[in-house]
Enzyme design. Sequence first.
Site, PDB file in Angstrom:
ATOM      1  N   HIS A  15      12.922  39.438   5.536  1.00 22.45           N
ATOM      2  CA  HIS A  15      13.272  38.327   6.305  1.00 22.45           C
ATOM      3  C   HIS A  15      12.041  37.842   7.242  1.00 22.45           C
ATOM      4  O   HIS A  15      11.937  36.767   7.326  1.00 22.45           O
ATOM      5  CB  HIS A  15      14.236  38.746   7.418  1.00 22.45           C
ATOM      6  CG  HIS A  15      15.613  38.879   7.025  1.00 22.45           C
ATOM      7  ND1 HIS A  15      16.475  37.530   6.397  1.00 22.45           N
ATOM      8  CD2 HIS A  15      16.595  39.901   6.922  1.00 22.45           C
ATOM      9  CE1 HIS A  15      17.477  38.059   6.070  1.00 22.45           C
ATOM     10  NE2 HIS A  15      17.726  39.145   6.517  1.00 22.45           N
ATOM     11  N   CYS A  64       9.237  30.766 -10.387  1.00 22.60           N
ATOM     12  CA  CYS A  64      10.050  30.380  -9.272  1.00 22.60           C
ATOM     13  C   CYS A  64      10.180  31.552  -8.143  1.00 22.60           C
ATOM     14  O   CYS A  64      10.833  31.238  -7.236  1.00 22.60           O
ATOM     15  CB  CYS A  64      11.503  29.779  -9.449  1.00 22.60           C
ATOM     16  SG  CYS A  64      12.460  31.116 -10.420  1.00 22.60           S
TER      17      CYS A  64
HETATM   18  C1  PEP Z   1      13.404  36.060  -8.288  1.00 23.92           C
HETATM   19  O1  PEP Z   1      14.011  37.045  -8.736  1.00 23.92           O
HETATM   20  O2  PEP Z   1      12.182  35.850  -8.245  1.00 23.92           O
HETATM   21  C2  PEP Z   1      14.138  34.786  -7.927  1.00 23.92           C
HETATM   22  C3  PEP Z   1      13.740  33.513  -7.796  1.00 23.92           C
HETATM   23  O3  PEP Z   1      15.433  35.161  -7.620  1.00 23.92           O
HETATM   24  P1  PEP Z   1      16.154  35.617  -6.304  1.00 23.92           P
HETATM   25  O4  PEP Z   1      14.971  35.799  -5.368  1.00 23.92           O
HETATM   26  O5  PEP Z   1      16.760  34.618  -5.836  1.00 23.92           O
HETATM   27  O6  PEP Z   1      16.600  36.787  -6.687  1.00 23.92           O
END
Ligand code: PEP
Length: 548
Positions: A183, A480
């Site tokens: 966080h 991402c």
């Molecule tokens: C990830 O796992 O890198 C991702 C982008 O998805 P989340 O963080 O929402 O699990």
Amino acid sequence: MTILQGTGVVPGIGTGPAVRPTPRPTVPDDEPEVSAEEGAERFKAAAEVVAQRLEQRGSNASGPAAEILLATATLARDRGLVGLVSAQLGSGSGLASATVAAVEQLSDMFRSAGGLMAERVTDLYDVRDRVIAELTGQAEPGIPMPEVPSVLCADDLAPADTAGLDPAVISAIATSLGGVTSHTTIISRQLGIPCVVGCAGLDDVEVGTDLLVDGSTGEVVLDPDPQMAKERQDAAEAAAEAARSWTGPGSTSDRHAVDILANVQDGPGAQRAAETNVQGVGLFRTELCFLSSDTEPTVEQQAAIYREVLDAMGERKVVIRTLDAGSDKPLTFATLPDEPNPALGMRGMRLGLRDEGLMDRQLDAIAEAAKDSKGDVWVMAPMVATEGEAVWFAARARERGLTPGVMIEVPAAALLADRILKHVDFVSIGTNDLSQYALAADRMSADLSHLTDPWQPALLALVGQVARAGRDAGKPVGVCGEAAADPLLGCVLAGLGVTSLSAASTAAPAVGTSLATHTLAECEKAAEAALAATDPRAAREAATAALG
Ligand code: PEP
Ligand code: MG
């Protein structure tokens, strides 16, 4: 000068005296006994005051910060907690002691639920301390309001405190615990406050010590040399100025295109992203829209929410991710309640395979929203593990005229990315989960954050393998996860062959700027050097040296 080393998670330089959160209130030894009824009433009144203060701060904040404050306020009003407190009373116990015992009971339940529930134990302790302070007339624990810009030091920050931080008075944050996905990191990134987490030795730093925090290198410098501090501040200011004037589109200095995109979770977030020069949204986390829904939203309700994001982005591309419910993001209407090991359980697309209607209704809603969009709408599924799952998802998306892709978050999918890419039009690598599963380390664990560090050479090797598969198939491979928010790592990922980088919109321009100052060949050299390193720190150093 003493230099402590942690993990830099939000670039920039912050200086000033160290301040620490006001300590927790103490439970008085000589508490009078109270009856269960009177105690429950007094507890409810104190908890209400705490909840209202949190709500007040929530209404002054926005985005995830506001949500965290409001969610903590809801926790303060938890009826189950009042019941547990009153059950503790009547046997000679004082009210503050009963509060401690009741919160401990509830925390045990949260911990055994695992995932996001376990994460909320920090919020629960925060509520406990605020209520006890209110009940006993002690100072409210939390962040002080210093008169000069100061560096906030802590072991880890309660989400409610991080969410209410004022960047005008807190010039930087350093914590001894916490990792890239904590966080503390997410909120500091949103607020743009330079931040270093997991910093060993920080607990011994005394309040008032002059500090310099370097959110790029992960260094916390005690009593910094003024000349060195000025040089670093000037360099950071120049970098921030360059990021502000980045106009995109994303490319290396020799015009090798790498799209720079934003991660969003709702319409307002997409509007903020649209104010920057990002080329679109690379990850719209739809599950975050429904965290407080008890029932599945209708197709129309979903379409209205998705449309807000598509409208905000206009002609730009948007990659919508289908629900990644489960594990750290439980949704009442979708997830299973009592999984022993939720991160390895029914999460992401597995819930759609189990209940096809859930996936179909969401894809219908996305197709409905996409009808009115002027931009490219792509859709991707999270937590895909096998080629067969990719086939299943791609067919459903194509039936509705949508462009299908999948996330690569499970090592099995990374290893067979070439086969998966035969069925979908693109893939996007979720480095947060891919590192958790590849390194067998819980992404929420502060103790294991050195393993889930996105600079782990093994993670980079998997990214490289997926990128090669994408190049051979002639299809885009994005990143991402939080890795894409790191300007230096962004160059390494481009060097590995990644074709887009998607990060928080506050971080994306700096990534675009960094990329624009290096050639593809330099990025490839940095990638090679990072891959050959023995650990994340060596990988960072090797990439820094390669990029000059
Ligand atoms: C990830 O796992 O890198 C991702 C982008 O998805 P989340 O963080 O929402 O699990
Ligand atoms: Mg993920």
